[in-house]
Scaffold this active site. Structure first.
Site, short mmCIF file in Angstrom:
data_model
loop_
_atom_site.label_atom_id
_atom_site.label_comp_id
_atom_site.label_asym_id
_atom_site.label_seq_id
_atom_site.Cartn_x
_atom_site.Cartn_y
_atom_site.Cartn_z
N ASP A 295 10.56 -40.10 -47.13
CA ASP A 295 10.44 -40.41 -45.69
C ASP A 295 8.97 -40.47 -45.30
O ASP A 295 8.55 -41.34 -44.52
CB ASP A 295 11.12 -39.34 -44.83
CG ASP A 295 12.57 -39.12 -45.22
OD1 ASP A 295 13.19 -40.07 -45.74
OD2 ASP A 295 13.07 -38.00 -45.00
C1 26A Z 1 24.00 -39.79 -42.95
N1 26A Z 1 23.17 -38.89 -43.71
C2 26A Z 1 23.75 -38.34 -44.89
C3 26A Z 1 21.87 -38.61 -43.30
C4 26A Z 1 21.03 -37.68 -43.96
C5 26A Z 1 19.71 -37.54 -43.50
N2 26A Z 1 19.22 -38.24 -42.47
C6 26A Z 1 20.05 -39.10 -41.87
N3 26A Z 1 21.36 -39.28 -42.26
N4 26A Z 1 21.19 -36.83 -44.99
C7 26A Z 1 20.03 -36.18 -45.17
N5 26A Z 1 19.13 -36.62 -44.27
C8 26A Z 1 17.75 -36.18 -44.07
O1 26A Z 1 16.99 -36.67 -45.13
C9 26A Z 1 15.79 -35.94 -45.13
C10 26A Z 1 15.14 -36.00 -46.46
O2 26A Z 1 14.86 -37.31 -46.81
C11 26A Z 1 17.55 -34.68 -44.07
O3 26A Z 1 17.65 -34.17 -42.76
C12 26A Z 1 16.15 -34.52 -44.67
O4 26A Z 1 15.19 -34.07 -43.73
#
Ligand code: 26A
Length: 341
Positions: A295
């Site tokens: 990210d």
């Molecule tokens: C729909 N899902 C599974 C998600 C996520 C997500 N952010 C948005 N949608 N699953 C994990 N994360 C975020 O990814 C970050 C790491 O790349 C987590 O909150 C974490 O901060």
């Protein structure tokens, strides 16, 4: 010169609940050590379980929100705004506070009947396994786009960024924003987010990619894309090229950036052949936590492009921010700020 709220990003606002040395949790819930999934009934108790049995660190997460904070890290004040849905609770307050601290404007839709989303982050060694309960995040309603605050932001944006995770529930909203970007003639960028997005939400993703002038992903997401599209290859350059050349609704060639851990980043741009940009190897002793590194990378790329940097420079700035995030606990960067641009 960049102006006010040039970047409008949107995704699922989540509060991360992070634990270390979670080998036993991986086993108990049958999780892969490096993955991101949506919670299923068999994982439902994981949040309570880690609170009761581990020292949980609460930190602002949500992939696109992390990216927007990283872009803000290198942009002038008030350059970034983020849209997503939260509940009316303490978790949302924590997210707002983190965004306020780092200068990201939270343009949240509040859905009082649902709790703010959370993500269990199970760290083992250099891997992280993410289990997300979307809660309010998946209640994002397109009506929010019509509110005066959001309309003002999207009418004046110079760059849009969508977390691919958003297609799990919000492909329609994604498409509306993507079409808006086309209409006002500004770039729309999209992250592949996790292997399960190209794998299980292929159609939703494919409805939006045609509008994306920039697609960012990592090696496992690229391979999942190739499998879902029966490309018959695991070669990352070939996959990046295929994404760049996939159906398009925009006039300029699509740029595709695929990260590959400490291996060189793959770049396809301007209709040219793929090339690679070397990345700095981070010594194992400096790796604290890889959560959010991708990210931060994306935030660096997008922020640098907004600053008018070339795509090669933008990738290098992304690599620096990704590396910086790996050296911190959780999806965070160093404060006081370090000069990266
Ligand atoms: C729909 N899902 C599974 C998600 C996520 C997500 N952010 C948005 N949608 N699953 C994990 N994360 C975020 O990814 C970050 C790491 O790349 C987590 O909150 C974490 O901060």
């Amino acid at each position: 010169m960049p102006g006010q709220y040039d970047l409008v990003a949107f995704g699922n606002p989540l509060l991360d609940m992070s634990i270390r040395d979670g080998e036993e949790v991986l086993k108990k819930y049958n999780l892969k050590s490096n993955d991101a999934i949506l919670v299923e009934p068999q994982h439902e108790s994981i949040y309570e379980y880690i609170v009761q049995n581990y020292k949980v660190q609460y930190v602002a997460g949500g992939a696109a929100q992390n990216t927007a904070r990283a872009a803000q890290y290198i942009l002038p004040e008030k350059s970034t705004a983020y849209l997503g849905a939260v509940g009316n609770d303490d978790l949302a307050q924590q997210l707002r506070a983190a965004n306020d601290r780092e200068g990201l404007r939270s343009a949240y839709q509040v859905t009082p009947d649902h709790p703010t989303g959370s993500c269990a982050v199970v760290i083992t060694g250099h891997d992280r396994s993410l289990v997300t309960r979307l809660g309010a995040a998946e209640k994002f309603d397109k009506a929010h786009l019509e509110t005066p605050e959001v309309k003002q932001l999207t009418d004046n944006a110079k760059f849009f960024y969508m977390g691919g995770f958003f297609v799990t529930h919000g492909a329609e909203v994604g498409l509306i924003v993507a079409k808006k970007a086309k209409e006002i003639g500004v770039p729309f960028s999209l992250n592949l987010s996790a292997p399960f997005i190209p794998q299980f939400f292929t159609q939703q993703l494919d409805s939006i990619i045609p509008y994306a002038s920039l697609v960012i992903g990592n090696e496992s997401e690229a391979v999942a894309y190739a499998e879902a599209h029966k490309l018959g290859t695991t070669d990352l350059s070939a996959i990046a090229e295929a994404i760049a050349n996939s159906p398009s609704e925009i006039s300029k060639p699509r740029t595709v950036v695929i990260t590959h851990g400490s291996e060189p980043t793959i770049l396809v741009e301007g209709g040219n052949k793929p090339r690679t940009i070397p990345t700095k190897q981070i010594p194992a002793s400096e790796i604290v936590d890889t959560n959010g590194a991708g990210d931060a990378f994306a935030g660096g790329v997008v922020g640098a492009l907004i600053l008018g940097k070339s795509i090669d420079e933008a990738v290098q700035i992304g690599q620096k921010l990704g590396g910086m995030c790996i050296g911190q606990d959780g999806p965070r960067l160093k404060f006081p700020k370090e000069q990266v641009v």
